[in-house]
Enzyme design. Sequence first.
Site, PDB file in Angstrom:
ATOM      1  N   LYS A  11      13.113 -12.362 -30.096  1.00 34.81           N
ATOM      2  CA  LYS A  11      14.496 -12.968 -29.652  1.00 34.81           C
ATOM      3  C   LYS A  11      14.783 -14.361 -29.519  1.00 34.81           C
ATOM      4  O   LYS A  11      15.628 -15.091 -29.664  1.00 34.81           O
ATOM      5  CB  LYS A  11      15.444 -12.201 -28.505  1.00 34.81           C
ATOM      6  CG  LYS A  11      15.255 -10.884 -28.452  1.00 34.81           C
ATOM      7  CD  LYS A  11      15.568 -10.132 -27.258  1.00 34.81           C
ATOM      8  CE  LYS A  11      14.812  -9.086 -26.656  1.00 34.81           C
ATOM      9  NZ  LYS A  11      15.222  -8.426 -25.392  1.00 34.81           N
ATOM     10  N   GLY A  12      13.515 -15.158 -29.309  1.00 38.30           N
ATOM     11  CA  GLY A  12      13.401 -16.435 -29.092  1.00 38.30           C
ATOM     12  C   GLY A  12      14.093 -17.486 -29.988  1.00 38.30           C
ATOM     13  O   GLY A  12      14.715 -18.336 -29.648  1.00 38.30           O
TER      14      GLY A  12
ATOM     15  N   GLU B  55      10.452 -19.782 -35.804  1.00 37.83           N
ATOM     16  CA  GLU B  55      10.020 -19.172 -34.600  1.00 37.83           C
ATOM     17  C   GLU B  55      10.559 -20.395 -33.430  1.00 37.83           C
ATOM     18  O   GLU B  55      10.926 -21.514 -33.775  1.00 37.83           O
ATOM     19  CB  GLU B  55       8.351 -19.317 -34.541  1.00 37.83           C
ATOM     20  CG  GLU B  55       7.811 -19.040 -33.346  1.00 37.83           C
ATOM     21  CD  GLU B  55       7.927 -17.699 -32.608  1.00 37.83           C
ATOM     22  OE1 GLU B  55       9.315 -17.328 -32.681  1.00 37.83           O
ATOM     23  OE2 GLU B  55       6.999 -17.289 -32.363  1.00 37.83           O
ATOM     24  N   ASP B  56      10.594 -19.903 -32.233  1.00 39.63           N
ATOM     25  CA  ASP B  56      11.005 -20.740 -31.213  1.00 39.63           C
ATOM     26  C   ASP B  56       9.874 -21.806 -30.850  1.00 39.63           C
ATOM     27  O   ASP B  56      10.181 -22.942 -30.569  1.00 39.63           O
ATOM     28  CB  ASP B  56      11.492 -20.029 -29.894  1.00 39.63           C
ATOM     29  CG  ASP B  56      10.671 -18.893 -29.194  1.00 39.63           C
ATOM     30  OD1 ASP B  56       9.665 -18.596 -30.054  1.00 39.63           O
ATOM     31  OD2 ASP B  56      10.942 -18.505 -28.282  1.00 39.63           O
TER      32      ASP B  56
ATOM     33  N   ASP C 262       2.403 -21.252 -29.207  1.00 37.04           N
ATOM     34  CA  ASP C 262       1.537 -21.554 -28.024  1.00 37.04           C
ATOM     35  C   ASP C 262       0.253 -21.229 -28.496  1.00 37.04           C
ATOM     36  O   ASP C 262      -0.468 -21.905 -29.044  1.00 37.04           O
ATOM     37  CB  ASP C 262       2.154 -20.272 -27.317  1.00 37.04           C
ATOM     38  CG  ASP C 262       1.587 -20.536 -25.797  1.00 37.04           C
ATOM     39  OD1 ASP C 262       1.094 -21.741 -25.060  1.00 37.04           O
ATOM     40  OD2 ASP C 262       1.538 -19.519 -25.023  1.00 37.04           O
TER      41      ASP C 262
ATOM     42  N   LYS D 263       2.922 -26.215 -28.642  1.00 37.56           N
ATOM     43  CA  LYS D 263       2.116 -26.525 -27.625  1.00 37.56           C
ATOM     44  C   LYS D 263       0.642 -26.617 -28.277  1.00 37.56           C
ATOM     45  O   LYS D 263       0.089 -25.579 -28.025  1.00 37.56           O
ATOM     46  CB  LYS D 263       2.307 -25.619 -26.608  1.00 37.56           C
ATOM     47  CG  LYS D 263       3.638 -25.520 -25.607  1.00 37.56           C
ATOM     48  CD  LYS D 263       3.187 -24.728 -24.444  1.00 37.56           C
ATOM     49  CE  LYS D 263       4.240 -23.987 -24.174  1.00 37.56           C
ATOM     50  NZ  LYS D 263       4.181 -23.024 -22.878  1.00 37.56           N
TER      51      LYS D 263
ATOM     52  N   PHE E 278       5.546 -24.413 -19.233  1.00 35.51           N
ATOM     53  CA  PHE E 278       6.685 -23.123 -19.489  1.00 35.51           C
ATOM     54  C   PHE E 278       8.177 -23.807 -19.420  1.00 35.51           C
ATOM     55  O   PHE E 278       8.571 -24.254 -18.544  1.00 35.51           O
ATOM     56  CB  PHE E 278       6.265 -22.298 -18.730  1.00 35.51           C
ATOM     57  CG  PHE E 278       6.569 -20.846 -19.590  1.00 35.51           C
ATOM     58  CD1 PHE E 278       5.855 -20.295 -20.093  1.00 35.51           C
ATOM     59  CD2 PHE E 278       7.910 -20.399 -19.041  1.00 35.51           C
ATOM     60  CE1 PHE E 278       6.320 -19.232 -20.820  1.00 35.51           C
ATOM     61  CE2 PHE E 278       8.376 -19.174 -19.996  1.00 35.51           C
ATOM     62  CZ  PHE E 278       7.493 -18.503 -20.499  1.00 35.51           C
ATOM     63  N   ILE E 279       8.385 -23.669 -20.916  1.00 34.24           N
ATOM     64  CA  ILE E 279       9.842 -24.107 -20.757  1.00 34.24           C
ATOM     65  C   ILE E 279      10.882 -23.026 -21.165  1.00 34.24           C
ATOM     66  O   ILE E 279      10.439 -21.888 -21.728  1.00 34.24           O
ATOM     67  CB  ILE E 279      10.062 -25.234 -21.913  1.00 34.24           C
ATOM     68  CG1 ILE E 279       9.548 -24.523 -23.434  1.00 34.24           C
ATOM     69  CG2 ILE E 279       9.421 -26.689 -21.744  1.00 34.24           C
ATOM     70  CD1 ILE E 279       9.968 -25.696 -24.654  1.00 34.24           C
TER      71      ILE E 279
ATOM     72  N   ARG F 235      17.907 -17.588 -21.730  1.00 32.15           N
ATOM     73  CA  ARG F 235      17.969 -17.735 -23.079  1.00 32.15           C
ATOM     74  C   ARG F 235      19.331 -18.637 -23.414  1.00 32.15           C
ATOM     75  O   ARG F 235      19.600 -19.065 -24.461  1.00 32.15           O
ATOM     76  CB  ARG F 235      17.788 -16.727 -24.133  1.00 32.15           C
ATOM     77  CG  ARG F 235      16.476 -15.770 -23.744  1.00 32.15           C
ATOM     78  CD  ARG F 235      16.504 -14.900 -24.953  1.00 32.15           C
ATOM     79  NE  ARG F 235      15.510 -13.635 -24.562  1.00 32.15           N
ATOM     80  CZ  ARG F 235      14.346 -13.642 -25.054  1.00 32.15           C
ATOM     81  NH1 ARG F 235      14.036 -14.785 -25.865  1.00 32.15           N
ATOM     82  NH2 ARG F 235      13.406 -12.691 -24.975  1.00 32.15           N
TER      83      ARG F 235
HETATM   84  P1  IMP Z   1       1.887 -17.344 -29.037  1.00 28.75           P
HETATM   85  O1  IMP Z   1       1.562 -15.914 -29.962  1.00 28.75           O
HETATM   86  O2  IMP Z   1       0.936 -17.348 -28.207  1.00 28.75           O
HETATM   87  O3  IMP Z   1       2.002 -18.580 -30.000  1.00 28.75           O
HETATM   88  O4  IMP Z   1       3.080 -17.013 -28.701  1.00 28.75           O
HETATM   89  C1  IMP Z   1       4.279 -17.490 -28.917  1.00 28.75           C
HETATM   90  C2  IMP Z   1       5.546 -16.913 -28.295  1.00 28.75           C
HETATM   91  O5  IMP Z   1       5.276 -17.006 -26.821  1.00 28.75           O
HETATM   92  C3  IMP Z   1       6.783 -17.582 -28.568  1.00 28.75           C
HETATM   93  O6  IMP Z   1       7.543 -16.874 -29.379  1.00 28.75           O
HETATM   94  C4  IMP Z   1       7.517 -17.393 -27.224  1.00 28.75           C
HETATM   95  O7  IMP Z   1       8.149 -16.223 -27.195  1.00 28.75           O
HETATM   96  C5  IMP Z   1       6.302 -17.410 -25.947  1.00 28.75           C
HETATM   97  N1  IMP Z   1       6.195 -18.552 -25.471  1.00 28.75           N
HETATM   98  C6  IMP Z   1       4.924 -19.413 -25.671  1.00 28.75           C
HETATM   99  N2  IMP Z   1       5.471 -20.289 -24.747  1.00 28.75           N
HETATM  100  C7  IMP Z   1       6.476 -20.347 -24.127  1.00 28.75           C
HETATM  101  C8  IMP Z   1       7.426 -21.221 -23.159  1.00 28.75           C
HETATM  102  O8  IMP Z   1       6.853 -22.240 -22.924  1.00 28.75           O
HETATM  103  N3  IMP Z   1       8.721 -20.797 -22.743  1.00 28.75           N
HETATM  104  C9  IMP Z   1       8.870 -19.597 -23.421  1.00 28.75           C
HETATM  105  N4  IMP Z   1       8.352 -18.763 -24.291  1.00 28.75           N
HETATM  106  C10 IMP Z   1       7.151 -19.148 -24.578  1.00 28.75           C
HETATM  107 MG    MG Z   2       9.075 -15.370 -28.749  1.00 25.93          MG
END
Ligand code: IMP
Ligand code: MG
Length: 178
Positions: free
Chosen positions: A42-43, A98-99, A102, A130, A151-152, A164
């Site tokens: 949903k991000g 994507e939001d 990470d 990040k 963490f944002i 959100r």
């Molecule tokens: P990844 O698979 O580790 O790259 O995860 C990405 C997902 O983790 C994003 O779509 C977010 O939903 C969540 N995420 C990663 N960092 C943050 C943050 O700082 N705040 C909120 N959600 C995050």
């Molecule tokens: Mg997400």
Amino acid sequence: MHNDIKRVLFSEKDIENIVNSIAKQIEKDYNGKDFIMIGLLKGSVAFMVDLMKNIDLDFSIDFIVASSYGSGTQSTGRVNLQKDVSQSVEGKDILIVEDIIDSGNTLDFITKYLEAKKAKSVRICTLFDKPDRRQVDISVNYTGAVIPDEFIVGYGLDYNEKYRNLPYVGILKPSVYS
Ligand code: IMP
Ligand code: MG
């Protein structure tokens, strides 16, 4: 400002400027292409809505629900596909929205998944990145802003499904999740 926010990183106006500038690039790059903008729920909702309204081209939109996160702030590395797109991606140029990136696990999985379904091209547009936390190497085509390892929340981004709706993006107080 919400009481759980330590510091605002991006104001509403900052976000508007970032989104407008990405929209202009996409408008230039995707002119004449048959493309689908696919948001990861949903991000990405807030970003996707603002982004698509600023792109003056013909395209369709769709959504995927995938998660690599449990309820905490760390990626599990495993990705579940909970909702697939509702149209064929074969032969289409795909722009994933994507939001935040990470570890990169989610987008690595989704990119490979769409390529396996014979998309013509798959590119990634993220509002935040990040890079310090990356576990898998993925190429990102459009990035709104690179942020430090904090963490944002806000503007679509959550912690345990909360925050959100904040119109700005801020660093969550560590006391909220520790
Ligand atoms: P990844 O698979 O580790 O790259 O995860 C990405 C997902 O983790 C994003 O779509 C977010 O939903 C969540 N995420 C990663 N960092 C943050 C943050 O700082 N705040 C909120 N959600 C995050
Ligand atoms: Mg997400």
